[in-house]
Write an enzyme that holds these catalytic residues in place. Sequence first.
Site, PDB file in Angstrom:
ATOM      1  N   ASP A 110       0.852  -1.188   0.000  1.00  0.00           N
ATOM      2  CA  ASP A 110       0.000   0.000   0.000  1.00  0.00           C
ATOM      3  C   ASP A 110       0.886   1.235   0.000  1.00  0.00           C
ATOM      4  OD1 ASP A 110      -2.484  -1.304   0.016  1.00  0.00           O
ATOM      5  OD2 ASP A 110      -2.556  -1.407   2.199  1.00  0.00           O
ATOM      6  N   ASP A 124      -7.136  -1.358  -4.518  1.00  0.00           N
ATOM      7  CA  ASP A 124      -8.223  -1.006  -3.600  1.00  0.00           C
ATOM      8  C   ASP A 124      -9.189  -0.013  -4.242  1.00  0.00           C
ATOM      9  OD1 ASP A 124      -6.958  -2.604  -1.679  1.00  0.00           O
ATOM     10  OD2 ASP A 124      -5.885  -0.899  -0.810  1.00  0.00           O
TER      11      ASP A 124
END
Length: 147
Positions: A110, A124
């Site tokens: 991330d 995401d």
Amino acid sequence: MAFCLFVVLLVLDQAVKSYVSATMVLGESIPVIPGVFHFTYILNPGAAFGMLENQRWFFILAGMAIIAAFLYYYPRLRRQVAWFHYGCVALLAGAVGNLIDRIKDGLVVDYLDFRIWPVFNIADIAIVLGVASMIYALMYKMKDMDD
């Protein structure tokens, strides 16, 4: 067109994750707009907001189930309104992008950090926009088909 969307989302997701992993140190945060938006390199062992942390096999099996369901239902999905069809494709691309990370490393890369929200990635975004598109289609577009 759906295949192109899938490939673009998946390649973009994997390319940026690869770049971040190769050029940043874990935990490093680079301000783009100080205090608002940073590139922050983290490895996420869970799902959104770190939920179900360290449940690697659960997420791998869930990702494979999403792929299997998509492939099984795809002949019907192609006939649905575009909002639903492409929403499913975006959801699949995001799920596959994060699944690749989980299989490879057990963790998801991330890097998008808006400081008021947990750090996330392009996969995401694809998942969230895909689900939003599907909900929009179910609430407004598919209903119109019944009239």
